[in-house]
Design a protein around this motif. Structure first.
Motif, PDB file in Angstrom:
ATOM      1  N   CYS A 167       0.814  -1.211   0.000  1.00 23.31           N
ATOM      2  CA  CYS A 167       0.000   0.000   0.000  1.00 23.31           C
ATOM      3  C   CYS A 167       0.852   1.268   0.000  1.00 23.31           C
ATOM      4  O   CYS A 167       2.058   1.230   0.236  1.00 23.31           O
ATOM      5  CB  CYS A 167      -0.934   0.005   1.223  1.00 23.31           C
ATOM      6  N   ASP A 168       0.180   2.390  -0.244  1.00 23.15           N
ATOM      7  CA  ASP A 168       0.849   3.686  -0.273  1.00 23.15           C
ATOM      8  C   ASP A 168       0.813   4.386   1.079  1.00 23.15           C
ATOM      9  O   ASP A 168       1.571   5.330   1.326  1.00 23.15           O
ATOM     10  CB  ASP A 168       0.187   4.586  -1.321  1.00 23.15           C
ATOM     11  N   ALA A 169      -0.086   3.978   1.958  1.00 26.96           N
ATOM     12  CA  ALA A 169      -0.197   4.520   3.317  1.00 26.96           C
ATOM     13  C   ALA A 169      -0.948   3.489   4.144  1.00 26.96           C
ATOM     14  O   ALA A 169      -1.634   2.607   3.603  1.00 26.96           O
ATOM     15  CB  ALA A 169      -0.927   5.857   3.335  1.00 26.96           C
ATOM     16  N   VAL A 170      -0.828   3.590   5.474  1.00 23.68           N
ATOM     17  CA  VAL A 170      -1.449   2.608   6.366  1.00 23.68           C
ATOM     18  C   VAL A 170      -2.181   3.334   7.486  1.00 23.68           C
ATOM     19  O   VAL A 170      -1.652   4.279   8.085  1.00 23.68           O
ATOM     20  CB  VAL A 170      -0.398   1.653   6.972  1.00 23.68           C
ATOM     21  N   LEU A 171      -3.416   2.899   7.760  1.00 26.91           N
ATOM     22  CA  LEU A 171      -4.190   3.374   8.897  1.00 26.91           C
ATOM     23  C   LEU A 171      -4.322   2.229   9.894  1.00 26.91           C
ATOM     24  O   LEU A 171      -4.758   1.133   9.531  1.00 26.91           O
ATOM     25  CB  LEU A 171      -5.587   3.834   8.462  1.00 26.91           C
ATOM     26  N   VAL A 172      -3.931   2.477  11.135  1.00 28.98           N
ATOM     27  CA  VAL A 172      -4.028   1.476  12.199  1.00 28.98           C
ATOM     28  C   VAL A 172      -4.977   2.018  13.254  1.00 28.98           C
ATOM     29  O   VAL A 172      -4.690   3.054  13.872  1.00 28.98           O
ATOM     30  CB  VAL A 172      -2.659   1.179  12.838  1.00 28.98           C
ATOM     31  N   SER A 173      -6.103   1.357  13.476  1.00 29.27           N
ATOM     32  CA  SER A 173      -7.036   1.831  14.500  1.00 29.27           C
ATOM     33  C   SER A 173      -6.813   1.055  15.788  1.00 29.27           C
ATOM     34  O   SER A 173      -6.591  -0.154  15.785  1.00 29.27           O
ATOM     35  CB  SER A 173      -8.487   1.670  14.040  1.00 29.27           C
ATOM     36  N   GLY A 174      -6.839   1.777  16.915  1.00 31.48           N
ATOM     37  CA  GLY A 174      -6.541   1.183  18.209  1.00 31.48           C
ATOM     38  C   GLY A 174      -5.044   1.214  18.456  1.00 31.48           C
ATOM     39  O   GLY A 174      -4.237   1.371  17.544  1.00 31.48           O
ATOM     40  N   GLY A 175      -4.670   1.084  19.726  1.00 34.55           N
ATOM     41  CA  GLY A 175      -3.247   1.020  20.038  1.00 34.55           C
ATOM     42  C   GLY A 175      -2.537   2.347  19.980  1.00 34.55           C
ATOM     43  O   GLY A 175      -1.324   2.394  19.804  1.00 34.55           O
ATOM     44  N   SER A 176      -3.285   3.458  20.125  1.00 36.84           N
ATOM     45  CA  SER A 176      -2.623   4.762  20.055  1.00 36.84           C
ATOM     46  C   SER A 176      -2.540   5.452  21.413  1.00 36.84           C
ATOM     47  O   SER A 176      -1.898   6.474  21.547  1.00 36.84           O
ATOM     48  CB  SER A 176      -3.361   5.684  19.061  1.00 36.84           C
ATOM     49  N   SER A 177      -3.201   4.894  22.449  1.00 40.83           N
ATOM     50  CA  SER A 177      -3.170   5.510  23.767  1.00 40.83           C
ATOM     51  C   SER A 177      -1.868   5.187  24.484  1.00 40.83           C
ATOM     52  O   SER A 177      -1.126   4.283  24.091  1.00 40.83           O
ATOM     53  CB  SER A 177      -4.364   5.030  24.608  1.00 40.83           C
ATOM     54  N   LYS A 178      -1.616   5.893  25.586  1.00 44.10           N
ATOM     55  CA  LYS A 178      -0.385   5.669  26.344  1.00 44.10           C
ATOM     56  C   LYS A 178      -0.636   4.523  27.324  1.00 44.10           C
ATOM     57  O   LYS A 178      -1.162   4.703  28.418  1.00 44.10           O
ATOM     58  CB  LYS A 178       0.022   6.937  27.089  1.00 44.10           C
ATOM     59  N   ASP A 179      -0.268   3.332  26.933  1.00 40.50           N
ATOM     60  CA  ASP A 179      -0.491   2.137  27.732  1.00 40.50           C
ATOM     61  C   ASP A 179       0.571   1.129  27.337  1.00 40.50           C
ATOM     62  O   ASP A 179       0.993   1.067  26.184  1.00 40.50           O
ATOM     63  CB  ASP A 179      -1.906   1.580  27.469  1.00 40.50           C
ATOM     64  N   GLU A 180       0.990   0.298  28.283  1.00 42.96           N
ATOM     65  CA  GLU A 180       2.086  -0.633  27.968  1.00 42.96           C
ATOM     66  C   GLU A 180       1.683  -1.642  26.897  1.00 42.96           C
ATOM     67  O   GLU A 180       2.536  -2.250  26.254  1.00 42.96           O
ATOM     68  CB  GLU A 180       2.556  -1.357  29.240  1.00 42.96           C
ATOM     69  N   ARG A 181       0.372  -1.836  26.684  1.00 47.10           N
ATOM     70  CA  ARG A 181      -0.049  -2.800  25.669  1.00 47.10           C
ATOM     71  C   ARG A 181      -0.355  -2.136  24.332  1.00 47.10           C
ATOM     72  O   ARG A 181      -0.732  -2.818  23.387  1.00 47.10           O
ATOM     73  CB  ARG A 181      -1.281  -3.562  26.152  1.00 47.10           C
ATOM     74  N   ASP A 182      -0.265  -0.814  24.275  1.00 45.31           N
ATOM     75  CA  ASP A 182      -0.565  -0.111  23.041  1.00 45.31           C
ATOM     76  C   ASP A 182       0.720   0.025  22.230  1.00 45.31           C
ATOM     77  O   ASP A 182       1.608   0.806  22.565  1.00 45.31           O
ATOM     78  CB  ASP A 182      -1.168   1.264  23.339  1.00 45.31           C
ATOM     79  N   ASN A 183       0.778  -0.710  21.148  1.00 47.11           N
ATOM     80  CA  ASN A 183       2.053  -0.929  20.465  1.00 47.11           C
ATOM     81  C   ASN A 183       2.258  -0.140  19.178  1.00 47.11           C
ATOM     82  O   ASN A 183       3.332  -0.207  18.593  1.00 47.11           O
ATOM     83  CB  ASN A 183       2.178  -2.424  20.131  1.00 47.11           C
ATOM     84  N   THR A 184       1.237   0.587  18.726  1.00 52.70           N
ATOM     85  CA  THR A 184       1.337   1.209  17.409  1.00 52.70           C
ATOM     86  C   THR A 184       2.521   2.171  17.310  1.00 52.70           C
ATOM     87  O   THR A 184       3.314   2.114  16.361  1.00 52.70           O
ATOM     88  CB  THR A 184       0.037   1.943  17.053  1.00 52.70           C
ATOM     89  N   ALA A 185       2.661   3.067  18.282  1.00 51.51           N
ATOM     90  CA  ALA A 185       3.770   4.024  18.226  1.00 51.51           C
ATOM     91  C   ALA A 185       5.113   3.315  18.259  1.00 51.51           C
ATOM     92  O   ALA A 185       6.050   3.706  17.545  1.00 51.51           O
ATOM     93  CB  ALA A 185       3.654   5.027  19.381  1.00 51.51           C
TER      94      ALA A 185
END
Length: 400
Positions: A248-266
């Motif tokens: 793809c040319d870009a990616v959208l990831v929903s969820g996992g953006s909050s500051k939490d040890e299980r939130d891995n997107t960042a």
């Protein structure tokens, strides 16, 4: 993770996504396949449009000066010299004191410079009584008045709606050069998510965001590529994002953006590339992530659908428009508020509203609630410099 809470303004977030939008190539497509595509090059008229002086009404082609002073009481009298046939290569001519009948779209005979509407004329044998004067050029479109040969009729960056398609056909453009359709990867994260075909158990919810984001992307002229549900495991998410970046040319990831040890997107974006933003002064939607990996944008969206939709409208819309090399198109209306909308200075708020008879009523609800999306017709944007709007104040509503 230390970037979170170092929030940027919505304007800064929009500038960031525009800056990282990857350039896409062009392709030539048949005109019948060009609907909603974005022009990559100007389209020029190959001939003058129209190619001849033509009437815009059913009536009588005349020399305008011969109708001066005509009225119901004292009509101008002209002799009818026949009819102009539609599609005729020779419209003939008129001489002083005469006229010719011409249908809508028919060619103007030589010597004529105006057309009297049939409603304003009366035929008696071969004579035509004109009851109203006409000015030179009245009810006539002259050769080249619409488009001139060699001039741009449609400009680069224009989205091709049915109107533009019709114009392109009229100027002989059977193929057009358009921007390639951006492919946008859609990933949903969360151990609590289940496919829409399943009945959620205790602590589970259906994956709404994949379909919400995918439909938004499609509506903006892009092509969504779905990568399904990914569990809250960094290695699994990293593989999914890597796979999406390859296709793809870009990616959208929903969820996992909050500051939490299980939130891995960042963390995954940082491993694959660079996190540019983790936190926007936006409500709802504060924990949004903006980053790049392998030269492509990766956007981390909130998990709650209503928050996701606000971020799509406020930020992602600008990314998609930049990738398509066009401008964001917004449908808006003005309406009066039926009640106060409070806001916190320094944060840009987007409040859902319903519309009725020119009035906007706030639809307040928590970001995790879906019913506010279907109970509202749009959003009211409250600038970061404002503390809100008051009842009866006129506001601009961004329509869904």
């Amino acid at each position: 993770m230390s970037l979170f809470l170092e929030v940027v303004s919505v304007a800064e977030a929009v500038e960031a996504v525009r800056r990282i939008a990857p350039p896409l190539g062009y392709e030539d497509v048949p005109l019948e396949d060009a609907l909603h595509r974005v022009l990559a090059k100007d389209v020029h008229a190959d001939i003058d449009i129209p190619g001849f002086d033509r009437s815009t009404v059913d009536g009588y082609a005349v020399a305008a000066t011969e109708t001066t002073g005509a009225s119901e009481a004292i009509p101008a009298m002209l002799q009818c010299r026949g009819r102009v046939g539609m599609g005729s290569a020779d419209a003939g001519s008129i001489s002083p004191g005469s006229c010719r009948y011409v249908p809508t779209g028919g060619a103007l005979p030589a010597g004529a410079d105006a057309v009297v509407m049939i409603e304003h004329a009366e035929q008696i044998g071969d004579d035509i009584l004109v009851h109203r004067p006409v000015a030179p050029g009245e009810n006539v479109v002259f050769c080249g008045e619409d488009f001139r040969a060699g001039k741009a009729a449609l400009e680069r960056g224009r989205v091709l709606t049915p109107r533009e398609i019709g114009v392109a056909a009229a100027i002989g453009a059977d193929r057009v050069s358009v921007v390639q359709v951006p492919k946008i990867g859609i990933i949903s994260t969360g151990n609590e998510l289940v496919p829409v075909v399943e009945t959620p158990g205790p602590g589970e919810v259906r994956d709404a965001n994949s379909y919400l984001a995918g439909a938004f992307v499609t509506e903006r002229g892009c092509h969504p590529v779905y990568f399904g549900i990914v569990r809250d495991e960094r290695a699994v998410l990293k593989r999914a994002v890597s796979s999406a970046l390859e296709r793809c040319d870009a990616v959208l990831v929903s969820g996992g953006s909050s500051k939490d040890e299980r939130d891995n997107t960042a963390a995954v974006v940082a491993e694959l590339g660079e996190v540019l933003v983790h936190g926007i002064a936006l409500a709802p939607g504060k924990p949004t992530i903006i980053g790049t990996a392998r030269g492509k944008p990766v956007i981390g969206l909130p998990g709650h659908p209503a928050s996701t939709f606000v971020v799509l409208v406020a930020v992602v819309d600008h990314l998609l428009a930049a990738m398509r090399q066009t401008a964001v198109s917004r449908r808006t209306v003005r309406a009066r508020l039926t009640q106060n909308i409070p806001s916190t200075r320094g944060r840009e708020d987007y409040v859902r509203v319903s519309l009725s008879n020119g009035e906007a009523t706030p639809v307040f609800g928590k970001s995790g609630l879906l019913n506010t999306l279907v109970q509202s017709e749009g959003l009211v944007r409250i600038p970061a410099s404002s503390e809100g709007f008051e009842v009866d104040e006129e506001v601009e509503v961004i329509l869904w």
